[in-house]
Design a protein around this motif. Structure first.
Motif, PDB file in Angstrom:
ATOM      1  N   VAL A 146       0.695  -1.237  -0.057  1.00 44.39           N
ATOM      2  CA  VAL A 146       0.176  -0.049   0.000  1.00 44.39           C
ATOM      3  C   VAL A 146       1.047   1.366   0.149  1.00 44.39           C
ATOM      4  N   ALA A 147       0.530   2.203  -0.734  1.00 45.46           N
ATOM      5  CA  ALA A 147       1.446   3.326  -0.957  1.00 45.46           C
ATOM      6  C   ALA A 147       1.381   4.117   0.520  1.00 45.46           C
ATOM      7  N   THR A 148       2.720   4.685   0.690  1.00 48.54           N
ATOM      8  CA  THR A 148       2.666   5.484   2.006  1.00 48.54           C
ATOM      9  C   THR A 148       2.770   6.805   1.666  1.00 48.54           C
ATOM     10  N   LEU A 149       2.616   7.719   2.655  1.00 48.72           N
ATOM     11  CA  LEU A 149       2.920   9.330   2.605  1.00 48.72           C
ATOM     12  C   LEU A 149       4.039   9.596   3.123  1.00 48.72           C
ATOM     13  N   PRO A 150       4.991  10.305   2.561  1.00 44.97           N
ATOM     14  CA  PRO A 150       6.195  10.893   3.150  1.00 44.97           C
ATOM     15  C   PRO A 150       5.812  12.213   4.236  1.00 44.97           C
ATOM     16  N   LEU A 151       6.619  12.108   5.122  1.00 44.51           N
ATOM     17  CA  LEU A 151       6.608  13.305   6.277  1.00 44.51           C
ATOM     18  C   LEU A 151       7.196  14.642   5.531  1.00 44.51           C
ATOM     19  N   GLU A 152       6.270  15.795   5.881  1.00 46.05           N
ATOM     20  CA  GLU A 152       6.966  17.117   5.508  1.00 46.05           C
ATOM     21  C   GLU A 152       7.833  17.452   6.564  1.00 46.05           C
ATOM     22  N   THR A 153       9.059  17.770   5.983  1.00 47.62           N
ATOM     23  CA  THR A 153      10.103  18.187   7.194  1.00 47.62           C
ATOM     24  C   THR A 153      10.547  19.525   7.004  1.00 47.62           C
ATOM     25  N   ASP A 154      10.125  20.519   6.091  1.00 44.18           N
ATOM     26  CA  ASP A 154      10.323  21.619   5.744  1.00 44.18           C
ATOM     27  C   ASP A 154       9.214  22.785   6.594  1.00 44.18           C
ATOM     28  N   SER A 155       9.373  23.376   7.684  1.00 46.94           N
ATOM     29  CA  SER A 155       8.786  24.154   8.661  1.00 46.94           C
ATOM     30  C   SER A 155       8.306  25.438   7.747  1.00 46.94           C
ATOM     31  N   ALA A 156       9.177  25.690   6.549  1.00 44.16           N
ATOM     32  CA  ALA A 156       8.618  26.793   5.887  1.00 44.16           C
ATOM     33  C   ALA A 156       7.380  26.343   4.964  1.00 44.16           C
ATOM     34  N   ALA A 157       7.072  25.345   5.016  1.00 41.25           N
ATOM     35  CA  ALA A 157       5.784  25.027   4.281  1.00 41.25           C
ATOM     36  C   ALA A 157       4.553  25.759   5.030  1.00 41.25           C
ATOM     37  N   ASP A 158       4.387  25.917   5.904  1.00 44.47           N
ATOM     38  CA  ASP A 158       3.400  26.424   6.672  1.00 44.47           C
ATOM     39  C   ASP A 158       3.321  28.001   6.283  1.00 44.47           C
ATOM     40  N   THR A 159       3.163  28.170   5.101  1.00 40.39           N
ATOM     41  CA  THR A 159       3.047  29.586   4.456  1.00 40.39           C
ATOM     42  C   THR A 159       1.588  30.080   4.298  1.00 40.39           C
ATOM     43  N   ALA A 160       0.902  31.173   4.770  1.00 38.63           N
ATOM     44  CA  ALA A 160      -0.350  31.500   4.559  1.00 38.63           C
ATOM     45  C   ALA A 160      -0.616  31.451   3.217  1.00 38.63           C
ATOM     46  N   GLY A 161      -1.888  30.895   2.746  1.00 38.31           N
ATOM     47  CA  GLY A 161      -2.435  30.810   1.293  1.00 38.31           C
ATOM     48  C   GLY A 161      -1.874  29.257   0.748  1.00 38.31           C
ATOM     49  N   ALA A 162      -0.975  28.597   1.380  1.00 40.33           N
ATOM     50  CA  ALA A 162      -0.800  27.102   0.773  1.00 40.33           C
ATOM     51  C   ALA A 162      -1.965  26.332   0.896  1.00 40.33           C
ATOM     52  N   ALA A 163      -2.276  25.583  -0.369  1.00 42.80           N
ATOM     53  CA  ALA A 163      -3.469  24.960  -0.611  1.00 42.80           C
ATOM     54  C   ALA A 163      -3.425  23.447  -0.100  1.00 42.80           C
ATOM     55  N   SER A 164      -3.749  23.178   1.108  1.00 42.12           N
ATOM     56  CA  SER A 164      -3.846  22.176   1.866  1.00 42.12           C
ATOM     57  C   SER A 164      -5.124  21.435   1.898  1.00 42.12           C
ATOM     58  N   VAL A 165      -5.025  19.845   1.965  1.00 42.52           N
ATOM     59  CA  VAL A 165      -6.543  19.191   1.771  1.00 42.52           C
ATOM     60  C   VAL A 165      -6.541  18.245   3.149  1.00 42.52           C
ATOM     61  N   VAL A 166      -7.684  18.309   3.752  1.00 40.83           N
ATOM     62  CA  VAL A 166      -7.671  17.382   4.877  1.00 40.83           C
ATOM     63  C   VAL A 166      -8.767  16.434   4.616  1.00 40.83           C
ATOM     64  N   TYR A 167      -8.520  15.080   5.031  1.00 38.36           N
ATOM     65  CA  TYR A 167      -9.414  13.835   4.826  1.00 38.36           C
ATOM     66  C   TYR A 167      -9.908  13.312   6.143  1.00 38.36           C
ATOM     67  N   GLY A 168     -10.976  12.570   5.851  1.00 34.60           N
ATOM     68  CA  GLY A 168     -11.576  12.074   7.111  1.00 34.60           C
ATOM     69  C   GLY A 168     -12.791  11.506   6.899  1.00 34.60           C
ATOM     70  N   TRP A 169     -13.203  10.699   7.964  1.00 35.32           N
ATOM     71  CA  TRP A 169     -14.629   9.960   7.983  1.00 35.32           C
ATOM     72  C   TRP A 169     -15.548  10.689   9.175  1.00 35.32           C
ATOM     73  N   GLY A 170     -15.228  11.694   9.665  1.00 35.87           N
ATOM     74  CA  GLY A 170     -15.902  12.275  10.770  1.00 35.87           C
ATOM     75  C   GLY A 170     -17.005  12.983  10.573  1.00 35.87           C
ATOM     76  N   GLU A 171     -17.345  13.722  11.509  1.00 39.80           N
ATOM     77  CA  GLU A 171     -18.690  14.518  11.525  1.00 39.80           C
ATOM     78  C   GLU A 171     -18.747  15.432  10.320  1.00 39.80           C
ATOM     79  N   THR A 172     -19.992  15.354   9.701  1.00 43.79           N
ATOM     80  CA  THR A 172     -20.369  16.327   8.611  1.00 43.79           C
ATOM     81  C   THR A 172     -21.217  17.428   8.820  1.00 43.79           C
ATOM     82  N   GLU A 173     -21.981  17.123  10.166  1.00 45.35           N
ATOM     83  CA  GLU A 173     -22.883  18.356  10.414  1.00 45.35           C
ATOM     84  C   GLU A 173     -23.943  18.696   9.437  1.00 45.35           C
ATOM     85  N   GLY A 174     -24.206  17.612   8.592  1.00 43.19           N
ATOM     86  CA  GLY A 174     -25.224  17.430   7.920  1.00 43.19           C
ATOM     87  C   GLY A 174     -24.868  17.972   6.402  1.00 43.19           C
ATOM     88  N   THR A 175     -23.692  18.103   6.247  1.00 39.25           N
ATOM     89  CA  THR A 175     -23.343  18.566   4.683  1.00 39.25           C
ATOM     90  C   THR A 175     -22.798  17.475   4.000  1.00 39.25           C
TER      91      THR A 175
END
Length: 269
Positions: A146-175
């Protein structure tokens, strides 16, 4: 503040208490309704996703969850036998957890593969200092091939505007449908924004990422705790906490993987 444990985007009461002790609530396990419940946040305002496209996204179930599917938290496969999740998701005995790979709809047990957990490492500073909401679990049965995901190691990646995506099976609040794999785009808002928005909740720029929308509407939520925030094909953050879900002025907070990369890698091997 509500974690994504309902205060820690997970459902475990232990996670909520630990987060609360730092002035914040984790997004935690799937439902924090009672003291025996675990973490509890879900994607709000997102779209249906498929584990075939993101095989490294792992559902972390727990026998103590109040959800019929035993939904607890999310996690990320970083080696065939290792997953990264939130520390507040990892407060129960290893024997109570099951990692599930390749199951888009949690009630459809005819799909995917499962593994029990043989051991858990939790950042030793979690609960003693702000941040540090990271943990590594070892799978009893590796998800070989199964494909794995590498860790981000550059703290400079935390830049305002960076287009990140979050995944999950959690609460949708009806959406969206419950217990179903989803994703949502959450641009990085930057440390300055969250330092002000969460001035009394213990947000720490050194170790956390602030991502979402100033006007709300899209966010991770209870049950999504521990799941992956992805940027440029790397594990950028771990769903940690927030106040409510998708509320204006209260974006999601994520453990910044780059800050803890060396400690995580030492556990991953």
């Amino acid at each position: 503040m509500t974690g994504r444990l309902q205060l820690v985007r997970a459902a475990v009461a232990a996670g909520v208490l630990a987060a609360a002790s730092l002035g914040a609530v984790a997004v935690g396990p799937a439902s924090a309704a009672s003291a025996s419940d675990g973490p509890s946040p879900r994607i709000v305002g997102g779209t249906i996703a498929h584990t075939a496209d993101t095989p490294w996204a792992i559902q972390l179930s727990n026998s103590g969850s109040p959800d019929p599917t035993e939904e607890w938290c999310g996690s990320t496969l970083v080696a065939a036998n290792k997953i990264v999740t939130a520390a507040h998701c990892a407060q129960e005995a290893a024997s109570t957890y099951t990692a599930i790979q390749g199951r888009d709809v949690l009630s459809d047990t005819s799909t995917g593969q499962e593994s029990k957990i043989s051991s858990i490492w939790v950042d030793p500073d979690y609960g003693n200092q702000p941040g540090h909401d990271v943990a590594v679990m070892t799978l009893t049965t590796p998800f070989d091939g199964v494909a794995t995901l590498p860790l981000e190691t550059d703290s400079a990646a935390d830049t305002a505007g960076a287009a990140s995506v979050v995944y999950g099976w959690g609460e949708t609040e009806g959406t969206g449908p419950a217990d179903t794999f989803q994703k949502v785009d959450v641009p990085v808002l930057g440390d300055a924004y969250c330092s002000e928005a969460y001035a009394s909740e213990g947000y720490t720029a050194d170790g956390e990422i602030c991502a979402g929308y100033e006007d709300g509407g899209k966010d991770s939520c209870q049950g999504d705790s521990g799941g992956p925030l992805v940027l440029n094909g790397r594990l950028f953050g771990v769903v940690s906490w927030g106040i409510g879900c998708a509320d204006a002025g209260n974006p999601g907070v994520y453990a910044e993987v780059a800050t803890y990369a060396s400690e995580l890698q030492a556990q991953i091997g």
